[in-house]
Design an enzyme around this catalytic site. Sequence first.
Site, mmCIF file in Angstrom:
data_model
loop_
_atom_site.group_PDB
_atom_site.id
_atom_site.type_symbol
_atom_site.label_atom_id
_atom_site.label_comp_id
_atom_site.label_asym_id
_atom_site.label_seq_id
_atom_site.Cartn_x
_atom_site.Cartn_y
_atom_site.Cartn_z
ATOM 1 N N ARG A 54 -7.186 -18.392 16.868
ATOM 2 C CA ARG A 54 -6.527 -18.678 15.658
ATOM 3 C C ARG A 54 -7.396 -18.374 14.278
ATOM 4 O O ARG A 54 -7.072 -18.500 13.147
ATOM 5 C CB ARG A 54 -6.488 -20.504 15.771
ATOM 6 C CG ARG A 54 -6.111 -21.227 13.784
ATOM 7 C CD ARG A 54 -5.745 -22.339 14.305
ATOM 8 N NE ARG A 54 -6.663 -23.624 15.204
ATOM 9 C CZ ARG A 54 -8.010 -23.963 14.949
ATOM 10 N NH1 ARG A 54 -8.256 -23.052 13.665
ATOM 11 N NH2 ARG A 54 -8.742 -24.815 15.392
ATOM 12 N N TYR A 113 13.537 -14.061 -3.504
ATOM 13 C CA TYR A 113 14.249 -14.430 -1.546
ATOM 14 C C TYR A 113 14.207 -16.068 -1.638
ATOM 15 O O TYR A 113 13.172 -16.435 -1.795
ATOM 16 C CB TYR A 113 12.540 -14.572 -0.953
ATOM 17 C CG TYR A 113 12.773 -14.125 0.730
ATOM 18 C CD1 TYR A 113 14.478 -13.882 1.307
ATOM 19 C CD2 TYR A 113 12.217 -15.443 1.261
ATOM 20 C CE1 TYR A 113 14.292 -14.067 2.448
ATOM 21 C CE2 TYR A 113 12.587 -15.508 3.106
ATOM 22 C CZ TYR A 113 13.621 -14.984 3.445
ATOM 23 O OH TYR A 113 13.920 -15.502 4.900
ATOM 24 N N ASP A 186 5.285 -9.959 -3.756
ATOM 25 C CA ASP A 186 6.211 -9.405 -2.406
ATOM 26 C C ASP A 186 6.476 -7.880 -1.892
ATOM 27 O O ASP A 186 7.767 -7.433 -3.096
ATOM 28 C CB ASP A 186 7.047 -10.711 -1.885
ATOM 29 C CG ASP A 186 7.725 -10.665 -0.544
ATOM 30 O OD1 ASP A 186 7.797 -9.439 -0.419
ATOM 31 O OD2 ASP A 186 8.253 -11.975 -0.119
ATOM 32 N N LYS A 211 10.240 -7.541 8.765
ATOM 33 C CA LYS A 211 11.894 -6.256 8.356
ATOM 34 C C LYS A 211 10.828 -5.238 8.955
ATOM 35 O O LYS A 211 10.893 -4.861 10.005
ATOM 36 C CB LYS A 211 12.095 -6.819 6.921
ATOM 37 C CG LYS A 211 11.650 -8.458 6.534
ATOM 38 C CD LYS A 211 13.585 -8.975 7.168
ATOM 39 C CE LYS A 211 13.332 -10.380 6.881
ATOM 40 N NZ LYS A 211 12.972 -10.836 5.503
#
Length: 395
Positions: A54, A113, A186, A211
């Site tokens: 983690r 987005y 972004d 993406k």
Amino acid sequence: MSSIQTACVKDPKDPRTTKPHQLPIYATSSFEFESIEQGMDVFRSPSSAHIYSRFGNPTTDAVAKKIAELEAYGTGVIDPFGILCSSGMSAIATVILALLTKGDKILSQGNLYGGSTELLKLLQRYGIETIFTDLKEIDTLSALCAKDTNIKMIYLETPSNPGLDCVDLAEMAQFSRQNGLISVVDNTFCTPVIQRPFMYGIDYIIHSTTKYLNGHGNSISGLIVGQGEESRKKVWATYKLLGTNCNPWDAFLLNSGLKTLALRMERHAANAQQLAEFLVTHSQVSEVRYLGLSSHKDHALAKKQMSNFGGMLAFEVKGGFDAGLRFMNRVTIGALAPTMGDVDTLLLHPASMSHLNVDRALRLENGITDGLIRVSVGIEYIDDIINDFDQALKS
Ligand SMILES: *Cc1c(COP(=O)(O)O)cnc(C)c1O
């Protein structure tokens, strides 16, 4: 010799004598120490060693570092870091929660987005408010900052979806520095092959690696890129507690896709340019939005800060909503899928898909017209794409 029960439990010795040519998937939740002294060293500096997946894992960390270095390429940034998250959304949430606190405010744009807009609105419940405004209006931004010292971050996306509006990165970075704001971009639409925000002095870069970076539509992950050890420790301290880490399997798939990133982006952009030029001349098309067309209002800005115009375009079919549906039903080369950046052509008719439940007036206000089709242009042979669009447009 111990019992067979104990022998079953023990992990086998790593037999490798030569280095694997490909990055292995480290499917392990934790890491063991050679000695208690090594363990003490590791716990003294937990952000730099592997302890528990983690906190960090060799597969995810290797891929994160690679993309961070692509973002730093040629920008003069010498100490980039990358932190690989479970999705683009978790990267955005992690960076904001790591850097801001209750009472802080964010400046952002209205055409982010969709998930990002919703997240920023959700954060208002926790006392982090976002002011959505036009980031091209520097005077308005200056006035907002002058009267509100709680504004601490500017969060932007360029180009935006699906209108492909651009924001000037150099101007935003300079404005952020002058006003003591943290700048976050972004960069999902461009990838570092096309646009590197570090070049202009942006502080943090976000990716939905789901993406273009992966490019094959087979994993979900996101990335935070920043620079400097202090920043890294700050973001990491929140990341390891939120548990927004990416798993090594998705990181491995991302790494495989990355190898062809530069080639793919070149082809995506070349195909998009040709498709856009074809659509402009088509009698059934009333408008084409592509940054590589000089008719796009941000063509010059895109030319300044992007190395090519990318693989995303949108166009308006004549005949409104029904014409949009007809086109979507007839087209055969593209998948009707609500994602982007894969090797194959992907199509979205926002009015009947992503924005079906959005009030029509509100949708129109945001430029999402009835016959608008968004295309993530794939790397297929361009004539096949053009011929298929042509037959699908003929009514
Ligand atoms: C898809 C996307 C996101 C969200 O990423 P996920 O990996 O789906 O969580 C964020 N920003 C942009 C621009 C995107 O296209």
